[in-house]
Design an enzyme around this catalytic site. Sequence first.
Site, PDB file in Angstrom:
ATOM      1  N   TYR A 276       0.829  -1.209   0.000  1.00 44.77           N
ATOM      2  CA  TYR A 276       0.000   0.000   0.000  1.00 44.77           C
ATOM      3  C   TYR A 276       0.868   1.266   0.000  1.00 44.77           C
ATOM      4  O   TYR A 276       0.473   2.292  -0.541  1.00 44.77           O
ATOM      5  CB  TYR A 276      -0.877   0.039   1.263  1.00 44.77           C
ATOM      6  CG  TYR A 276      -2.241  -0.575   1.108  1.00 44.77           C
ATOM      7  CD1 TYR A 276      -2.381  -1.926   0.820  1.00 44.77           C
ATOM      8  CD2 TYR A 276      -3.395   0.192   1.276  1.00 44.77           C
ATOM      9  CE1 TYR A 276      -3.637  -2.493   0.703  1.00 44.77           C
ATOM     10  CE2 TYR A 276      -4.650  -0.371   1.157  1.00 44.77           C
ATOM     11  CZ  TYR A 276      -4.769  -1.713   0.878  1.00 44.77           C
ATOM     12  OH  TYR A 276      -6.016  -2.276   0.757  1.00 44.77           O
TER      13      TYR A 276
ATOM     14  N   ASP B 283     -12.644  -8.701   4.056  1.00 43.83           N
ATOM     15  CA  ASP B 283     -13.899  -8.645   3.284  1.00 43.83           C
ATOM     16  C   ASP B 283     -14.458 -10.053   3.117  1.00 43.83           C
ATOM     17  O   ASP B 283     -15.662 -10.283   3.234  1.00 43.83           O
ATOM     18  CB  ASP B 283     -13.667  -8.034   1.891  1.00 43.83           C
ATOM     19  CG  ASP B 283     -13.908  -6.529   1.857  1.00 43.83           C
ATOM     20  OD1 ASP B 283     -13.640  -5.865   2.883  1.00 43.83           O
ATOM     21  OD2 ASP B 283     -14.353  -6.019   0.808  1.00 43.83           O
TER      22      ASP B 283
HETATM   23  C1  IPM Z   1     -10.437  -0.729   4.028  1.00 39.06           C
HETATM   24  C2  IPM Z   1     -10.634  -0.083   2.694  1.00 39.06           C
HETATM   25  C3  IPM Z   1      -9.434   0.791   2.397  1.00 39.06           C
HETATM   26  C4  IPM Z   1      -8.221  -0.111   2.313  1.00 39.06           C
HETATM   27  C5  IPM Z   1      -9.569   1.653   1.119  1.00 39.06           C
HETATM   28  C6  IPM Z   1     -10.793   2.524   1.157  1.00 39.06           C
HETATM   29  C7  IPM Z   1      -8.336   2.462   0.865  1.00 39.06           C
HETATM   30  O1  IPM Z   1     -10.866  -1.036   1.701  1.00 39.06           O
HETATM   31  O2  IPM Z   1     -10.288  -0.008   5.033  1.00 39.06           O
HETATM   32  O3  IPM Z   1     -10.442  -1.964   4.092  1.00 39.06           O
HETATM   33  O4  IPM Z   1      -7.956  -0.722   1.276  1.00 39.06           O
HETATM   34  O5  IPM Z   1      -7.512  -0.202   3.320  1.00 39.06           O
HETATM   35 MN    MN Z   2     -11.016  -3.069   2.422  1.00 44.36          MN
END
Ligand code: IPM
Ligand code: MN
Length: 371
Positions: A142, A249
Site C-alpha cells: 500500500y 472482506d
Molecule cells: C479498508 C478499505 C481501504 C483499504 C480503502 C478505502 C483504501 O478497503 O479499510 O479496508 O484498502 O484499506
Molecule cells: Mn477493504
Amino acid sequence: MKKKIAVILGDGIGPEVTQQSIKVLDTIAKQYHHEFVYEHALMGAIAIDETGNPLPDETVKICKQNDAILFGAIGDPKYDNDPTAKVRPEQGLLKLRKELGLFANIRPVKTYTSLQHLTPLKAKVLEDVDFVIFRELTGGIYFGEKTLSTDGMVATDNCSYSVMEIERVAHLAFQYAQKRRKKLTLVDKANVLETSRLWRRTVQAMAKQYEDVVVDYLFVDNAAMQIIINPAQFDVVLTENLFGDIISDEASVLAGSLGLLPSASVGNTVALFEPIHGSYPQAKGKDIANPMGSILSAAMLLDHFGLTHEAGIVRSAVNWCLTSGFVTKDIDPMNSYTTTAIGDLVCDYIEKQLHGEGHVHHERLHKSTII
Ligand code: IPM
Ligand code: MN
C-alpha cells in the site's frame, strides 16, 4: 468521563451511518453520565470537492487534538472509474493512517445464529466462529514506491516491511491472543515473497516470548479457503496490509453482511474507529444502509476508553435488533427498517435497559419504517 471525539463523516453512506453512532454515543453519555464532545473534520471526496485535498492539514490537526476518531466511509465512483485521476479520496484515509501511526487494524469477525440463512455457507460451518483479524495498516505494498513507465505500459508497486513494523503489530496480536483462546495464525505467502519470509522469521522468533500462545502459519491462498471451510479454527489472525484487506472482506461473508463488521485502528497515538465497509454510493441518502458496522465500531471506541460495560450494552442492543428482526435491507430485503430506525431502536434499548423496562413494544413503535 469526558472525552473529545473527532468525527469524519466522509463520503457516500458514511454520514448517515455515523450519525447513528453519534446518537448511540449520546444516549450512552446521557444514561451513564459521561460527556462526549464532537469535532467534525473533512476527508475523502467531500474534502476534495471543498478544499482540493483529500486530507486537509486541518483534519490531521483535529484528529491529533481529540481522544479518538469516529470515521464513516470514503470513496466516490467518479474516481473509481477514472484510473488517471491524480487526486483520489482513498489517499486521504491512507495518509491519515500513516500520519497518525495507526499500524494495527483490528477487525473482529463473528457469526449470528439469526443471520445464518444470509450466508452461502452451511450452518455447521458457521458454528462457534469468533476470531479477530490483526491487519498491519501502514506498510507493505500500500505504501511502497509506485511507478508507471512513461509510455504507460509498465507499472510497479513495491512491497517492503521492516522487522520493527512486523514486531509492533505482532506484539499486539500476541497479547490479544493471550486474552482470548491463545491461538495466533500468521497468514503470509512465505513460499513466494521475501517480505512474507521476514514476517514468518520475525513471528517465529517472537513466539518464544509468548509460550502460552499456540502459533500456526498459513499461506494466504490456503487461508482464503480455510476461512470458508473451517472458520472456527481461527482465534487471532495476523497478517500484512494487502492480505488483511482481502481476507477481512471475505470473512464478512461469515457474519451475513459486510455492513455488520466494525474495526479499530490503533498505534502510537489517537485511535480510529470505522466500519469495514466502503461508501456504498448507490445507497447514499436513501436511509437504507446498515449502521451496525458503525455502531459496533462505536462500541470498540467505548472499550478503548475503558468503558467496557457501556460497550457491552451497545453490543447487546445490536444483538437484540438482529434477533428481533430489526434490520436493514441488506439483511432482510422483504421486511426492512431504515438506517435511522435502527439507530433509534439501539438507543431505545439502551435507555430501557437501564430502566429495567421490556422491549416488546418496540415492534409497534417502529412499524411504520417497514417498506
Ligand atoms: C479498508 C478499505 C481501504 C483499504 C480503502 C478505502 C483504501 O478497503 O479499510 O479496508 O484498502 O484499506
Ligand atoms: Mn477493504
